[in-house]
Design a protein around this motif. Structure first.
Motif, PDB file in Angstrom:
ATOM      1  N   UNK A 135       7.187 -12.409 -34.469  1.00  0.00           N
ATOM      2  CA  UNK A 135       6.275 -13.376 -35.089  1.00  0.00           C
ATOM      3  C   UNK A 135       6.099 -12.983 -36.545  1.00  0.00           C
ATOM      4  N   UNK A 136       6.272 -13.941 -37.422  1.00  0.00           N
ATOM      5  CA  UNK A 136       6.009 -13.687 -38.847  1.00  0.00           C
ATOM      6  C   UNK A 136       5.008 -14.726 -39.311  1.00  0.00           C
ATOM      7  N   UNK A 137       4.077 -14.248 -40.147  1.00  0.00           N
ATOM      8  CA  UNK A 137       3.079 -15.184 -40.646  1.00  0.00           C
ATOM      9  C   UNK A 137       3.327 -15.386 -42.139  1.00  0.00           C
ATOM     10  N   UNK A 138       3.539 -16.626 -42.540  1.00  0.00           N
ATOM     11  CA  UNK A 138       3.794 -16.947 -43.949  1.00  0.00           C
ATOM     12  C   UNK A 138       2.630 -17.774 -44.497  1.00  0.00           C
ATOM     13  N   UNK A 139       2.704 -18.073 -45.785  1.00  0.00           N
ATOM     14  CA  UNK A 139       1.584 -18.779 -46.418  1.00  0.00           C
ATOM     15  C   UNK A 139       1.361 -20.164 -45.812  1.00  0.00           C
ATOM     16  N   UNK A 171       2.820  -5.820 -29.371  1.00  0.00           N
ATOM     17  CA  UNK A 171       1.914  -4.681 -29.546  1.00  0.00           C
ATOM     18  C   UNK A 171       1.263  -4.708 -30.919  1.00  0.00           C
ATOM     19  N   UNK A 172       2.023  -5.078 -31.939  1.00  0.00           N
ATOM     20  CA  UNK A 172       1.376  -5.171 -33.243  1.00  0.00           C
ATOM     21  C   UNK A 172       1.560  -6.583 -33.775  1.00  0.00           C
ATOM     22  N   UNK A 173       0.476  -7.119 -34.263  1.00  0.00           N
ATOM     23  CA  UNK A 173       0.478  -8.487 -34.745  1.00  0.00           C
ATOM     24  C   UNK A 173       0.243  -8.407 -36.248  1.00  0.00           C
ATOM     25  N   UNK A 174       1.062  -9.092 -37.040  1.00  0.00           N
ATOM     26  CA  UNK A 174       0.978  -8.937 -38.484  1.00  0.00           C
ATOM     27  C   UNK A 174      -0.457  -9.070 -39.000  1.00  0.00           C
ATOM     28  N   UNK A 175      -0.943  -8.043 -39.683  1.00  0.00           N
ATOM     29  CA  UNK A 175      -2.250  -8.108 -40.345  1.00  0.00           C
ATOM     30  C   UNK A 175      -3.435  -7.817 -39.438  1.00  0.00           C
ATOM     31  N   UNK A 176      -3.247  -7.583 -38.134  1.00  0.00           N
ATOM     32  CA  UNK A 176      -4.390  -7.376 -37.241  1.00  0.00           C
ATOM     33  C   UNK A 176      -4.427  -5.945 -36.713  1.00  0.00           C
ATOM     34  N   UNK A 177      -5.649  -5.393 -36.625  1.00  0.00           N
ATOM     35  CA  UNK A 177      -5.803  -3.986 -36.245  1.00  0.00           C
ATOM     36  C   UNK A 177      -6.424  -3.897 -34.853  1.00  0.00           C
ATOM     37  N   UNK A 178      -5.815  -3.107 -33.982  1.00  0.00           N
ATOM     38  CA  UNK A 178      -6.327  -2.982 -32.609  1.00  0.00           C
ATOM     39  C   UNK A 178      -7.041  -1.647 -32.426  1.00  0.00           C
ATOM     40  N   UNK A 179      -8.177  -1.704 -31.746  1.00  0.00           N
ATOM     41  CA  UNK A 179      -8.979  -0.526 -31.473  1.00  0.00           C
ATOM     42  C   UNK A 179      -8.918  -0.284 -29.956  1.00  0.00           C
ATOM     43  N   UNK A 280      -4.245 -16.201 -41.166  1.00  0.00           N
ATOM     44  CA  UNK A 280      -3.869 -17.596 -41.385  1.00  0.00           C
ATOM     45  C   UNK A 280      -2.688 -17.935 -40.474  1.00  0.00           C
ATOM     46  N   UNK A 281      -2.767 -19.054 -39.801  1.00  0.00           N
ATOM     47  CA  UNK A 281      -1.702 -19.589 -38.927  1.00  0.00           C
ATOM     48  C   UNK A 281      -1.494 -18.801 -37.632  1.00  0.00           C
ATOM     49  N   UNK A 282      -2.413 -17.894 -37.302  1.00  0.00           N
ATOM     50  CA  UNK A 282      -2.221 -17.084 -36.086  1.00  0.00           C
ATOM     51  C   UNK A 282      -3.594 -16.694 -35.513  1.00  0.00           C
ATOM     52  N   UNK A 283      -3.754 -16.855 -34.214  1.00  0.00           N
ATOM     53  CA  UNK A 283      -5.008 -16.435 -33.581  1.00  0.00           C
ATOM     54  C   UNK A 283      -4.678 -15.846 -32.207  1.00  0.00           C
ATOM     55  N   UNK A 323      -4.653 -24.032 -38.312  1.00  0.00           N
ATOM     56  CA  UNK A 323      -4.092 -22.787 -38.838  1.00  0.00           C
ATOM     57  C   UNK A 323      -4.738 -22.337 -40.139  1.00  0.00           C
ATOM     58  N   UNK A 324      -5.620 -23.160 -40.722  1.00  0.00           N
ATOM     59  CA  UNK A 324      -6.291 -22.740 -41.968  1.00  0.00           C
ATOM     60  C   UNK A 324      -7.214 -21.553 -41.655  1.00  0.00           C
TER      61      UNK A 324
END
Ligand SMILES: Cc1cc2nc3c(=O)[nH]c(=O)nc-3n(C[C@H](O)[C@H](O)[C@H](O)COP(=O)(O)OP(=O)(O)OC[C@H]3O[C@@H](n4cnc5c(N)ncnc54)[C@H](O)[C@@H]3O)c2cc1C
Length: 389
Positions: A135-139, A171-179, A280-283, A323-324
């Motif tokens: 998964x890649x998140x672009x502008x 396991x890792x999602x661009x820009x998101x931190x897991x605790x 942005x564009x990912x939840x 996605x905004x």
């Protein structure tokens, strides 16, 4: 590259499919990418505890009637602790509810969801055997790579990628931190047959080794027995007769003798959450966003409330803003309290009810005693279990 102008859900488990049906009901088209073949989970006997609020969601989506013969109502919850005083009972009729919750197997729920989707196929496209590999998140969009049945990698561009993969793959999602906090505990689950019928009573028993539960499920009970990994190793290795004896010792006589145990499965327990569930564009929703200890049967229900809240958010948003970031931030904030309380509540129960310190033992006995004497506290607890925070 294939381009779609509507949301794409990664993962067709219960949370992803409830989201898809909720979006469809609101007139929003949706594509679901599911890694497994259609019907692959139909035989999964894992017991899910559905809250009364989850039942209402399934009713609104036309799923509940398809499930009716597969669910078992919980009319009473009996809470006790091993080697300690204090116990309490919660009863549905005292709270004007038909049931405090319901037990259903994961497989039966998936079958009902699949049937409902087949009945109302318009606006939902499900691609099975389509595991997402990246998964890649672009502008301006999210780009999803998935494998086709033929083994090729296909790229799909969408304004909104919803990750509902149960936390199993990305396991890792661009820009998101897991605790993540690993409890070092495992859950052992399986069906058990007891001398006495269950009479729609669910038992939650706190032992110094960890909480255990017996949930009424059809003719049987579903057992959830948790404890430190070496202890679960020990009981998992017992033959059936010795296992049933150990279960009787830990659980006591409430359901009579334990006569039979089915296939035993185990899984590691952790508390895991994303600090922020969107970019942005990912939840991210459901177990992929937060995983909790099964002690109070909260995790699945929190995930369903994620799906409902996200569907409301998306359907109240103009298509060009799906996605905004500010719209997804609004979704994230609307879910923080419920998710945070669910995680805190289960973590609290594990910490306070799974340890052998004398002071803590007395405190939890006093807590259970107080709960049994205070109708308002019981009401608060039942309300929270039914509808979340
Ligand atoms: C053994 C066990 C017992 C449990 N018992 C209870 C209980 O009693 N009560 C309770 O409330 N909760 C319970 N839970 C938790 C409950 O199962 C989860 O809360 C629930 O399944 C979460 O649903 P989900 O749709 O978010 O994720 P999942 O059910 O994990 O579904 C995720 C879906 O995504 C698919 N997928 C994964 N990766 C990809 C990929 N890369 N591409 C495409 N698709 C993908 C999977 O095939 C799956 O269909 C239990 C969990 C386990 C493991």
């Amino acid at each position: 590259m294939q381009m779609v102008s509507h949301p794409v859900v990664i993962g067709g488990g219960p949370v992803g499919l409830v989201l898809a049906l909720s979006l469809q009901q609101a007139g929003v088209p949706v594509t679901v990418l599911e890694g497994q073949p259609a019907g692959a989970m139909a035989g999964d006997h894992r017991a899910l505890a559905l809250s009364y609020g989850t039942r209402q969601v399934l009713e609104q989506l036309g799923i509940w009637p398809l499930l009716a013969s597969a669910v078992t109502a919980i009319e009473t919850i009996h809470v006790s602790q091993q080697k300690g005083f204090g116990r309490t009972q919660l009863k549905a009729h005292e709270h004007d509810l038909p049931a405090l919750g319901y037990v259903v197997s994961y497989g039966a729920l998936m079958q009902a969801l699949d049937t409902r989707i087949a009945q109302s196929a318009a606006n939902i496209v499900i691609q099975y055997q389509a595991p997402v590999t990246g998964l890649e998140v672009h502008a301006s969009a999210a780009e999803i790579d998935y494998q086709t049945e033929a083994g090729a990698i296909q790229r799909l561009s969408t304004p909104l990628a919803v990750i509902a993969d149960g936390g199993r793959s990305l396991a890792s999602i661009p820009g998101l931190v897991r605790d993540t906090k690993h409890y070092g505990h495992d859950a052992l689950v399986g069906l058990v047959h007891t001398e006495q019928a269950h009479r729609n009573i669910a038992y939650e028993r706190f032992t110094p080794r960890g909480p255990m539960a017996l949930l009424p499920n059809g003719e049987h009970f579903s057992l959830v027995w948790t404890g430190e990994q070496p202890y679960i190793d020990e009981i998992a290795a017992l033959d059936d007769t010795a296992f049933l004896q150990a279960l009787h010792e830990a659980f006591g006589d409430r359901a009579g003798r334990f006569l039979q145990v089915g296939k035993r499965l185990r899984f590691p327990l952790k508390l895991s959450k994303l600090e922020q569930t969107f970019s942005a564009h990912c939840v991210v929703i459901g177990n992929a966003a937060q995983t909790m200890h099964p002690v109070a049967g909260q995790g699945f229900n929190v995930g369903i409330r994620d799906a409902v809240a996200l569907a409301k958010n998306v359907s109240a948003t103009q298509a060009h803003e799906w996605g905004a970031a500010h719209r997804l931030a609004a979704y994230h904030h609307s879910r923080q309290r419920d998710t945070g309380r669910g995680l805190q509540f289960t973590d609290f129960l594990v910490n306070v009810f799974s340890n052998d310190l004398i002071g803590v033992g007395l405190l939890r006995g006093a807590g259970l005693g107080a709960l049994s004497m205070l109708p308002s506290a019981r009401r608060l607890l039942v309300n929270k279990m039914s509808y979340g925070s």
